[in-house]
Design a protein around this motif. Structure first.
Motif, PDB file in Angstrom:
ATOM      1  N   TYR A 104       0.818  -1.221   0.000  1.00  0.00           N
ATOM      2  CA  TYR A 104       0.000   0.000   0.000  1.00  0.00           C
ATOM      3  C   TYR A 104       0.846   1.263   0.000  1.00  0.00           C
ATOM      4  O   TYR A 104       0.423   2.321  -0.469  1.00  0.00           O
ATOM      5  N   ASN A 105       2.070   1.169   0.544  1.00  0.00           N
ATOM      6  CA  ASN A 105       2.973   2.323   0.630  1.00  0.00           C
ATOM      7  C   ASN A 105       3.897   2.412  -0.584  1.00  0.00           C
ATOM      8  O   ASN A 105       4.878   3.164  -0.560  1.00  0.00           O
ATOM      9  N   GLN A 107       6.046   0.349  -1.566  1.00  0.00           N
ATOM     10  CA  GLN A 107       7.328  -0.297  -1.341  1.00  0.00           C
ATOM     11  C   GLN A 107       7.229  -1.755  -1.800  1.00  0.00           C
ATOM     12  O   GLN A 107       6.156  -2.360  -1.729  1.00  0.00           O
TER      13      GLN A 107
END
Length: 362
Positions: A104-105, A107
Motif C-alpha cells: 500500500y505504501n 514499497q
C-alpha cells in the motif's frame, strides 16, 4: 480434507474458444509472484487498445491478503507491469503481463526481488553480464505422486531415463512439446528441453540473455508450464527434493561477463569461482525460496550433487558446486555453471548475489 478431482468436458469447452470478441478488445493476464516466493498468480482484464510496451499498461491491484502479501484490513496490493509476452493460450493480440508487487505504501513486497535486481543489473551494465538457467522439475498427479511411477512403488534406479525415448522411460512428451512451442510463441528465449534423470522429471533451458531478461523469461516459462500442466490434469512441481534418496530438482545458473567471453577469459572465470568459494554460505541462503532449508535436503553429496556444506569446483564435473564446461576449458573462455540453486530458487535473487560477488566484489 482432500479435494475431489473434477472431470471437465474439454470437448464442450472447445466450442467456445473461437467465439469472436469485439475487434477493439484484447485480453491481458497480469502474472505475479505470490507470498510464497515460489507460486505464480494471475488475473485478467480487458483493454480497448494494443500496448506497444509495458509502460502503456496501467498499474493494477489485487487482494494481497489472499496471496499472503498483505493484511486483511489493508489488503490492496499493487501490480506494476514490467514485461509483455504474447499469450499462447488466447493468441491473437492477447498478452501475458509479467508484473512486480508493491504494498500500500508503494514499497516492494517481501517477495519482490526484481526491483533490487534491476538496480544491480544497471549498475553492472558495463561488464555486460549474461545469464541463463537450466530448470529441473517433476510432473506429478494432483495428489503429488510422480507421473508414470508404479502405484505405491518405485521405478528402476536412475540411468535409463535421461534424454531417453520410449513409453517405458518417458512420460508427458506431448505436454513438453506443447510447452516448448507455447514458450517460443510467447517470446520466452527457451534454449531447449530434455527428459531428466528419473521418470516424470524434465529440464528446460532459458537464455543466455543480458541482464535481467533470463530471469523474467524463467518466471514466465514457469507460468506457461503451470497453465499447460493444468490443462493436462497434472502438476509441475519445483520442490527441490520431492522423493527422498532420489535425484532432486535444481535451477542451474549459467553466468558470464564480457571479460569471461574474451580470449583468456578462463582466468577471469577462475577468479570468479574463487570469489564464489569465499561466499558459499551467503549464496546458499539465497538459492532457495526458504533461505537454505530446501537445499539442505537436496544437496547431500549423493545422486551427482555436491554437499551443501562444501564448496567444490571442477571441469566437466557435475557433482561440483560450480562446473566449468569442457568446451569452455578447451576454448579458454566462456562461462561458468553454478549448480547449487534449488528448483524453487528466485532467479532475481540468484542474479543479484552473482553480481554482488563476481562483479562488485562484496
Amino acid at each position: 480434507m482432500n479435494a475431489v478431482p473434477i472431470a471437465l468436458n474439454k470437448a464442450a469447452m472447445r466450442k467456445y474458444e473461437d467465439l469472436e470478441i469485439p475487434c477493439e478488445s484484447i485480453l491481458a493476464s497480469y502474472v505475479w509472484i505470490d507470498g510464497t516466493g515460489i507460486n505464480l498468480r494471475s488475473k485478467d482484464r480487458t483493454f480497448d487498445f494494443v500496448p506497444k510496451t509495458h509502460k502503456d499498461l496501467p498499474i493494477w491491484y489485487f487482494d494481497g491478503y489472499g496471496t499472503n502479501q498483505a493484511t486483511n484490513v489493508n489488503s490492496d496490493t499493487f501490480i506494476f507491469p514490467v514485461s509483455i509476452y504474447h499469450c499462447p493460450f488466447r493468441r491473437g493480440s492477447n498478452i501475458l503481463v509479467l508484473s512486480d508487487t508493491y504494498g500500500y505504501n508503494y514499497q516492494p513486497t517481501a517477495t519482490n526481488f526484481r526491483k533490487a535486481c534491476v538496480a544491480l543489473c544497471e549498475k553492472g551494465e558495463v561488464e555486460e553480464p549474461w545469464f541463463g538457467f537450466n530448470q529441473e522439475f517433476f510432473l506429478t498427479t494432483t495428489d503429488s505422486r510422480p507421473l508414470g511411477w508404479p502405484p505405491g512403488g518405485f521405478p528402476a534406479p536412475p540411468g535409463p531415463y535421461y534424454c531417453a525415448t520410449g513409453a517405458n522411460k518417458i512420460v508427458a512428451r506431448d505436454l513438453m512439446e506443447a510447452f516448448y512451442r507455447c514458450s517460443l510463441y510467447a517470446g520466452v528465449k527457451l534454449n531447449g528441453i530434455c527428459p531428466g534423470t528419473t521418470p516424470s522429471q524434465w529440464n528446460f533451458q532459458v537464455g543466455p540473455s543480458p541482464g535481467i531478461r533470463a530471469a523474467d523469461d524463467l518466471w514466465m516459462a514457469r507460468y506457461i508450464l503451470a497453465r499447460l500442466a493444468e490443462e493436462y490434469g497434472t502438476v509441475a512441481t519445483f520442490e527441490p527434493q520431492p522423493i527422498p534418496d532420489w535425484p532432486g530438482n535444481g535451477t542451474f545458473c549459467y553466468f558470464s561477463s564480457k571479460d569471461m567471453r574474451e580470449p583468456d577469459g578462463i582466468l577471469v572465470i577462475e577468479r570468479a569461482i574463487d570469489k564464489l568459494s569465499r561466499r558459499h554460505g551467503a549464496h546458499m541462503n539465497e538459492y532457495d525460496a526458504n533461505n537454505g532449508a530446501d537445499n539442505a535436503r537436496r544437496l547431500t553429496g549423493k545422486h551427482g550433487m555436491p554437499n551443501v556444506r562444501d564448496f567444490t569446483a571442477g571441469v566437466a564435473n557435475r557433482s561440483c558446486s560450480v562446473r566449468i564446461p569442457r568446451q569452455v576449458s578447451e576454448d579458454k573462455k566462456g562461462y561458468l555453471e553454478d549448480r547449487r540453486p534449488a528448483a524453487n530458487a528466485d532467479p532475481y535473487r540468484v542474479i543479484s548475489i552473482m553480481l554482488r560477488t563476481c562483479i562488485f566484489d562484496e
